[in-house]
Scaffold this motif. Structure first.
Motif, PDB file in Angstrom:
ATOM      1  N   GLY A 235       0.857  -1.489  -0.059  1.00  0.00           N
ATOM      2  CA  GLY A 235      -0.040   0.286   0.250  1.00  0.00           C
ATOM      3  C   GLY A 235       1.128   1.641   0.103  1.00  0.00           C
ATOM      4  N   TYR A 236       0.506   2.718  -0.097  1.00  0.00           N
ATOM      5  CA  TYR A 236       1.410   3.414   0.535  1.00  0.00           C
ATOM      6  C   TYR A 236       0.758   4.894   2.180  1.00  0.00           C
ATOM      7  CZ  TYR A 236       2.891   8.464  -0.604  1.00  0.00           C
ATOM      8  OH  TYR A 236       3.524   9.248  -0.851  1.00  0.00           O
ATOM      9  N   PRO A 237       1.853   4.890   2.651  1.00  0.00           N
ATOM     10  CA  PRO A 237       3.123   5.177   1.796  1.00  0.00           C
ATOM     11  C   PRO A 237       4.132   4.185   2.252  1.00  0.00           C
ATOM     12  CG  PRO A 237       2.711   5.818   4.120  1.00  0.00           C
ATOM     13  CD  PRO A 237       2.234   5.268   3.844  1.00  0.00           C
ATOM     14  N   GLY A 238       3.424   2.951   2.336  1.00  0.00           N
ATOM     15  CA  GLY A 238       4.952   1.203   2.450  1.00  0.00           C
ATOM     16  C   GLY A 238       5.490   1.278   4.008  1.00  0.00           C
ATOM     17  N   GLY A 239       5.905   0.199   4.375  1.00  0.00           N
ATOM     18  CA  GLY A 239       6.886   0.437   5.345  1.00  0.00           C
ATOM     19  C   GLY A 239       8.138   1.225   4.972  1.00  0.00           C
ATOM     20  N   MET A 240       8.618   1.352   6.184  1.00  0.00           N
ATOM     21  CA  MET A 240       9.959   2.663   6.594  1.00  0.00           C
ATOM     22  C   MET A 240      11.053   2.478   5.564  1.00  0.00           C
ATOM     23  SD  MET A 240      13.272   2.316   8.533  1.00  0.00           S
ATOM     24  CE  MET A 240      13.007   0.999   9.362  1.00  0.00           C
ATOM     25  N   MET A 241      10.948   0.907   5.421  1.00  0.00           N
ATOM     26  CA  MET A 241      12.658   0.752   4.449  1.00  0.00           C
ATOM     27  C   MET A 241      11.964   1.189   3.314  1.00  0.00           C
ATOM     28  SD  MET A 241      14.080  -2.713   5.104  1.00  0.00           S
ATOM     29  CE  MET A 241      14.505  -3.327   2.849  1.00  0.00           C
ATOM     30  N   ASN A 242      10.417   1.582   2.590  1.00  0.00           N
ATOM     31  CA  ASN A 242      10.120   1.435   1.348  1.00  0.00           C
ATOM     32  C   ASN A 242      10.235   3.097   1.670  1.00  0.00           C
ATOM     33  OD1 ASN A 242       8.328  -0.795   2.006  1.00  0.00           O
ATOM     34  ND2 ASN A 242       9.264  -0.842  -0.079  1.00  0.00           N
ATOM     35  N   ARG A 243       9.493   3.813   2.603  1.00  0.00           N
ATOM     36  CA  ARG A 243       9.361   5.408   2.316  1.00  0.00           C
ATOM     37  C   ARG A 243      10.556   5.599   2.793  1.00  0.00           C
ATOM     38  NH1 ARG A 243       6.225   3.714   7.337  1.00  0.00           N
ATOM     39  NH2 ARG A 243       7.777   5.093   8.482  1.00  0.00           N
TER      40      ARG A 243
END
Length: 217
Positions: free
Chosen positions: A122-130
């Motif tokens: 989804g958005y904004p996603g996990g901490m790594m993705n952010r």
């Protein structure tokens, strides 16, 4: 030689794992760039990602503390999961985020990353993705519907979305519904591209006529 970086964070093995496997396994041979896949320590697709490593594909476990491993140990207890998440978000999460940003920036320099794809459900996603979408040359791929933040989270959600567009991150949704949810439920004022997930097919099952293989930009 430059490389292409893929980032994913999850506690389970879902559709994103399958998609990344297909992308890495079917990347055009004419593109000789190295493919690097990074994932969190408690990722549900960890074993599968490691099986893909070899040749032009490199799988790396991100050396940042993973709260998802702790959540898994807490089981289905909503009380303790809620307490742990609140403590994490207020105390540890900012430091973990900064460390993750530093890691991806250094990795991009060391491996000469040409483009970074951050894949999340989804958005904004996990901490790594952010964290990954803060570094140069990045593309944030959304595979699910963005949710409207709660009232007390509105300021942080607004700030996050503004930073994403300030950084020049390209947003890609895998369906019109995902793109519409992103525009309606978040503070995204820039363009959101829609690129459907490609499925490699050699021939139509009914007619037997050959179909063109999907091209990866």
């Amino acid at each position: 030689m430059s490389a292409i970086l893929f980032v994913t964070q999850s506690s389970s093995r879902g559709g994103v794992v399958t998609l990344l496997g297909h992308i890495l396994s079917n990347w055009p041979a004419a593109d000789t760039r190295k493919l690097v896949l990074t994932y969190n320590k408690a990722h549900g697709g960890k074993a599968y990602f490691q099986s893909l490593a070899g040749g032009r594909v490199e799988a790396l476990e991100v050396p940042v503390w993973d709260h998802m491993a702790v959540l898994a140990k807490l089981g289905s207890s909503p009380h303790w999961r809620s307490i742990f998440t609140k403590v994490l978000n207020r105390i540890a999460q900012p430091w973990l985020f900064v460390r993750a940003v530093a890691y991806f920036r250094q990795l991009c320099r060391e491996l000469n990353i040409a483009v970074l794809f951050s894949h999340n459900g989804g958005y904004p996603g996990g901490m790594m993705n952010r964290a990954a979408v803060i570094v140069p040359k990045r593309c944030h791929v959304i595979h699910n519907l963005a949710r409207r933040p709660s009232t007390w989270r509105f300021p942080l959600a607004w700030l996050h979305d503004k930073v994403v567009f300030w950084a020049g991150t390209d947003l890609v949704a895998v369906s019109e519904a995902c793109a519409r949810a992103l525009r309606e439920n978040r503070f995204c004022t820039g363009d959101v591209q829609v690129i459907y997930n490609g499925i490699p097919v050699d021939a139509h099952p009914a007619t037997g006529k050959a179909l063109a293989q999907p091209q990866v930009a």
